[in-house]
Write a protein that holds these residues in place. Structure first.
Motif, PDB file in Angstrom:
ATOM      1  N   TRP A 339       0.837  -1.197   0.000  1.00  0.00           N
ATOM      2  CA  TRP A 339       0.000   0.000   0.000  1.00  0.00           C
ATOM      3  C   TRP A 339       0.871   1.245   0.000  1.00  0.00           C
ATOM      4  CZ3 TRP A 339       0.155   3.468   4.155  1.00  0.00           C
ATOM      5  CH2 TRP A 339       0.772   3.000   5.325  1.00  0.00           C
ATOM      6  N   ALA A 340       0.233   2.367  -0.236  1.00  0.00           N
ATOM      7  CA  ALA A 340       0.936   3.647  -0.227  1.00  0.00           C
ATOM      8  C   ALA A 340      -0.039   4.734   0.191  1.00  0.00           C
ATOM      9  CB  ALA A 340       1.514   3.953  -1.603  1.00  0.00           C
ATOM     10  N   HIS A 341       0.501   5.847   0.624  1.00  0.00           N
ATOM     11  CA  HIS A 341      -0.290   7.032   0.978  1.00  0.00           C
ATOM     12  C   HIS A 341       0.039   8.097  -0.061  1.00  0.00           C
ATOM     13  CE1 HIS A 341      -1.482  10.281   4.094  1.00  0.00           C
ATOM     14  NE2 HIS A 341      -2.576   9.690   3.640  1.00  0.00           N
ATOM     15  N   ARG A 342      -0.973   8.509  -0.833  1.00  0.00           N
ATOM     16  CA  ARG A 342      -0.726   9.479  -1.900  1.00  0.00           C
ATOM     17  C   ARG A 342      -1.815  10.542  -1.883  1.00  0.00           C
ATOM     18  NH1 ARG A 342      -2.442   5.878  -7.193  1.00  0.00           N
ATOM     19  NH2 ARG A 342      -4.700   6.270  -7.072  1.00  0.00           N
ATOM     20  N   VAL A 352      -5.076   6.352   1.319  1.00  0.00           N
ATOM     21  CA  VAL A 352      -4.349   5.083   1.322  1.00  0.00           C
ATOM     22  C   VAL A 352      -4.849   4.239   0.158  1.00  0.00           C
ATOM     23  CG1 VAL A 352      -3.956   2.926   2.575  1.00  0.00           C
ATOM     24  CG2 VAL A 352      -3.903   5.110   3.801  1.00  0.00           C
ATOM     25  N   VAL A 353      -3.924   3.854  -0.725  1.00  0.00           N
ATOM     26  CA  VAL A 353      -4.265   3.024  -1.875  1.00  0.00           C
ATOM     27  C   VAL A 353      -3.554   1.684  -1.717  1.00  0.00           C
ATOM     28  CG1 VAL A 353      -4.763   4.896  -3.470  1.00  0.00           C
ATOM     29  CG2 VAL A 353      -2.411   4.135  -3.188  1.00  0.00           C
ATOM     30  N   THR A 354      -4.185   0.632  -2.184  1.00  0.00           N
ATOM     31  CA  THR A 354      -3.672  -0.716  -1.967  1.00  0.00           C
ATOM     32  C   THR A 354      -3.518  -1.478  -3.273  1.00  0.00           C
ATOM     33  OG1 THR A 354      -5.897  -1.636  -1.687  1.00  0.00           O
ATOM     34  CG2 THR A 354      -4.794  -0.820   0.295  1.00  0.00           C
ATOM     35  N   ALA A 370     -11.655  -1.916   4.119  1.00  0.00           N
ATOM     36  CA  ALA A 370     -12.103  -1.213   5.316  1.00  0.00           C
ATOM     37  C   ALA A 370     -10.923  -0.704   6.133  1.00  0.00           C
ATOM     38  CB  ALA A 370     -12.971  -2.149   6.164  1.00  0.00           C
ATOM     39  N   GLU A 371      -9.859  -1.504   6.220  1.00  0.00           N
ATOM     40  CA  GLU A 371      -8.675  -1.082   6.965  1.00  0.00           C
ATOM     41  C   GLU A 371      -7.993   0.084   6.275  1.00  0.00           C
ATOM     42  OE1 GLU A 371      -6.013  -1.236  10.193  1.00  0.00           O
ATOM     43  OE2 GLU A 371      -7.996  -2.103   9.856  1.00  0.00           O
ATOM     44  N   ALA A 372      -7.952   0.082   4.941  1.00  0.00           N
ATOM     45  CA  ALA A 372      -7.360   1.196   4.197  1.00  0.00           C
ATOM     46  C   ALA A 372      -8.147   2.484   4.429  1.00  0.00           C
ATOM     47  CB  ALA A 372      -7.314   0.865   2.710  1.00  0.00           C
ATOM     48  N   GLU A 373      -9.473   2.383   4.457  1.00  0.00           N
ATOM     49  CA  GLU A 373     -10.295   3.569   4.705  1.00  0.00           C
ATOM     50  C   GLU A 373     -10.083   4.089   6.123  1.00  0.00           C
ATOM     51  OE1 GLU A 373     -12.861   6.701   4.431  1.00  0.00           O
ATOM     52  OE2 GLU A 373     -11.931   5.483   2.850  1.00  0.00           O
ATOM     53  N   ARG A 374      -9.998   3.164   7.092  1.00  0.00           N
ATOM     54  CA  ARG A 374      -9.752   3.584   8.470  1.00  0.00           C
ATOM     55  C   ARG A 374      -8.421   4.316   8.595  1.00  0.00           C
ATOM     56  NH1 ARG A 374      -7.471   1.857  13.410  1.00  0.00           N
ATOM     57  NH2 ARG A 374      -6.311   0.206  12.387  1.00  0.00           N
ATOM     58  N   LEU A 375      -7.370   3.788   7.948  1.00  0.00           N
ATOM     59  CA  LEU A 375      -6.061   4.421   8.010  1.00  0.00           C
ATOM     60  C   LEU A 375      -6.068   5.754   7.275  1.00  0.00           C
ATOM     61  CD1 LEU A 375      -3.162   4.288   8.959  1.00  0.00           C
ATOM     62  CD2 LEU A 375      -2.612   2.879   6.964  1.00  0.00           C
ATOM     63  N   THR A 376      -6.789   5.844   6.163  1.00  0.00           N
ATOM     64  CA  THR A 376      -6.919   7.111   5.449  1.00  0.00           C
ATOM     65  C   THR A 376      -7.480   8.190   6.373  1.00  0.00           C
ATOM     66  OG1 THR A 376      -7.192   6.125   3.258  1.00  0.00           O
ATOM     67  CG2 THR A 376      -8.126   8.313   3.585  1.00  0.00           C
ATOM     68  N   GLN A 377      -8.546   7.867   7.089  1.00  0.00           N
ATOM     69  CA  GLN A 377      -9.182   8.849   7.967  1.00  0.00           C
ATOM     70  C   GLN A 377      -8.269   9.220   9.128  1.00  0.00           C
ATOM     71  OE1 GLN A 377     -11.940  10.436   7.176  1.00  0.00           O
ATOM     72  NE2 GLN A 377     -11.925   9.207   5.298  1.00  0.00           N
ATOM     73  N   ARG A 378      -7.564   8.251   9.657  1.00  0.00           N
ATOM     74  CA  ARG A 378      -6.670   8.526  10.785  1.00  0.00           C
ATOM     75  C   ARG A 378      -5.519   9.438  10.347  1.00  0.00           C
ATOM     76  NH1 ARG A 378      -5.240   3.618  14.674  1.00  0.00           N
ATOM     77  NH2 ARG A 378      -6.845   4.507  16.012  1.00  0.00           N
ATOM     78  N   GLU A 399       4.997   2.839  -7.377  1.00  0.00           N
ATOM     79  CA  GLU A 399       3.961   2.774  -8.419  1.00  0.00           C
ATOM     80  C   GLU A 399       2.628   3.290  -7.894  1.00  0.00           C
ATOM     81  OE1 GLU A 399       3.938  -1.248  -9.733  1.00  0.00           O
ATOM     82  OE2 GLU A 399       6.046  -1.206 -10.352  1.00  0.00           O
ATOM     83  N   LEU A 400       2.276   2.908  -6.685  1.00  0.00           N
ATOM     84  CA  LEU A 400       1.002   3.346  -6.121  1.00  0.00           C
ATOM     85  C   LEU A 400       1.001   4.839  -5.797  1.00  0.00           C
ATOM     86  CD1 LEU A 400       0.185   0.379  -3.698  1.00  0.00           C
ATOM     87  CD2 LEU A 400      -0.971   0.936  -5.850  1.00  0.00           C
ATOM     88  N   SER A 401       2.172   5.392  -5.507  1.00  0.00           N
ATOM     89  CA  SER A 401       2.263   6.815  -5.149  1.00  0.00           C
ATOM     90  C   SER A 401       2.232   7.714  -6.354  1.00  0.00           C
ATOM     91  CB  SER A 401       3.553   7.085  -4.344  1.00  0.00           C
ATOM     92  OG  SER A 401       3.556   6.357  -3.143  1.00  0.00           O
TER      93      SER A 401
END
Length: 402
Positions: A339-342, A352-354, A370-378, A399-401
């Motif tokens: 995953w990456a944060h972009r 957060v993209v996976t 769901a975990e990616a969305e939770r981390l995005t919000q946090r 690549e994801l970034s």
């Protein structure tokens, strides 16, 4: 010998590293994995977030880490295994100090003295010791200070040395950070609050005895190594001798002495001997289905040199060329993606993209989303639109970034 299966190893990893069941507090997180990697400041916070669940004792995971580090001081940031920065709980700090940092300080002191020979300063050992003592006194007078302020108080910290003389990458540098490194590795000073945000690598220094009342208790090195190994075996066993040497940075002789001192049990791991803590051979109850998004350099994937039992065929996609792991997606004890944060396409902040590297089924995929969305919000709450970029970039993360 008892036999350790891959399923048992994955169950131990899940439960003992608080990946299937959340921890109560940051100190428990650090103790569960023995030490949280802190070379990249974001790793500590994201590793804790993945293990504290929806709530911690201080609320948001970043607040929980900062409270534990800077107010409660139940954990401390220090140099340790493999000359790497970690965050460890207070009980582990003396073991890391005596079992690892003392040797690192000795080696780095010899290296700095060799580099200082070019300056022509006479009686270098006494001169360096005097600079160190003067720096400690300057810090005592200030209470807390960054490196630049200490160099103002002790001008000899701005002594210049040439690195890689005659090479294309030759450079000239002050000895400031090298001296502070020695003082920290020797247990005399400690990194306190960062100068900026929780992602900053510029710290305020404090005297260890001021930051941790009573300082770091002294331990005999061999006893400290044995005690540290017991914790590592409980968290990561079964492990091979090569895993122990890699994780600790010890010599073969130190490793074998520590194994003998702990009375480690030998088990059968894929037809070869491996080690667990004495008496720790009972099967682990299988955890409920779980997924986790772990950050770059998280301690779990960095706990072994032999990672096939959880990594599979994904090494080239998720590691950089120096052996540093990037952000990973875990499912039931194995790595299944990255995953990456972009920045979001709408420009509203980070997202957060996976990327899954194998099929894990619709139910587990939904858990990952769901975990990616939770981390995005946090992260959005803490960063106000900024993104977290790991210090070490891997193919999937890049690549994801993009």
């Amino acid at each position: 010998m008892a036999e350790m299966t891959t399923a048992e190893r994955r169950a131990r990893l899940a439960r003992r590293h608080f990946l299937s069941d959340p921890a109560a507090c940051v100190a428990d997180v650090a103790a569960g994995v023995v030490a949280l990697h802190a070379t990249d400041p974001a790793t500590v916070h994201l590793s804790a977030a993945a293990r504290l669940g929806e709530s911690g004792t201080v609320g948001d995971a970043v607040d929980a880490v900062e409270h534990a580090l800077y107010e409660e001081r139940s954990v401390v940031r220090m140099l340790g295994m493999r000359r790497t920065m970690f965050v460890v709980d207070r009980d582990v700090a003396p073991l890391v100090q005596a079992g690892c940092a003392v040797d690192i300080e000795r080696k780095q002191r010899r290296l700095l003295l060799r580099h200082l020979e070019q300056t022509g300063i006479p009686d270098l050992e006494c001169w360096l010791a005097d600079v160190e003592n003067a720096t400690v006194e300057a810090l005592r007078a200030r209470g807390t200070a960054r490196a630049a302020r200490l160099a103002e108080d002790e001008p000899r910290l701005r002594t210049e040395i040439v690195m890689a003389a005659g090479k294309p990458y030759e450079s000239t540098t002050y000895i400031t950070n090298r001296v502070l490194f020695l003082l920290a590795a020797g247990g005399r000073i400690v990194r306190g609050r960062p100068g900026g945000s929780w992602l900053s690598t510029q710290y305020e220094w404090s005297l260890t005895a001021d930051w941790l009342p009573g300082g770091i208790p002294e331990r005999e090195p061999a006893d400290a190594r044995a005690a540290l190994l017991r914790r590592y075996l409980h968290a990561y066993g079964p492990v091979r001798e090569a895993d122990i040497r890699w994780w600790t940075g010890w010599t073969a002789a130190q490793t074998r002495r520590a194994l003998a001192d702990t009375g480690a049990a030998t088990v059968d791991l894929d037809g070869a001997p491996a080690f667990v803590a004495a008496g720790d051979v009972e099967p682990t109850p299988e955890p409920e289905p779980w997924v986790a998004l772990l950050p770059a350099l998280d301690p779990t994937p960095m706990g072994w040199t032999d990672r096939d039992f959880f990594l599979g065929q994904h090494r080239s996609a998720l590691f950089d060329r120096s052996g540093n792991i990037g952000p990973t997606i875990w499912c039931d004890g194995r790595i299944v993606g990255g995953w990456a944060h972009r920045c979001s396409s709408e420009g509203t902040g980070g997202v957060v993209v996976t990327r899954l590297l194998e099929d894990i089924g619709a139910e587990r995929t939904a858990l990952v989303e769901a975990e990616a969305e939770r981390l995005t919000q946090r992260l959005h709450t803490r960063l106000s639109g900024a993104v977290v970029v790991p210090r070490f970039r891997t193919p999937v993360e890049r690549e994801l970034s993009a």
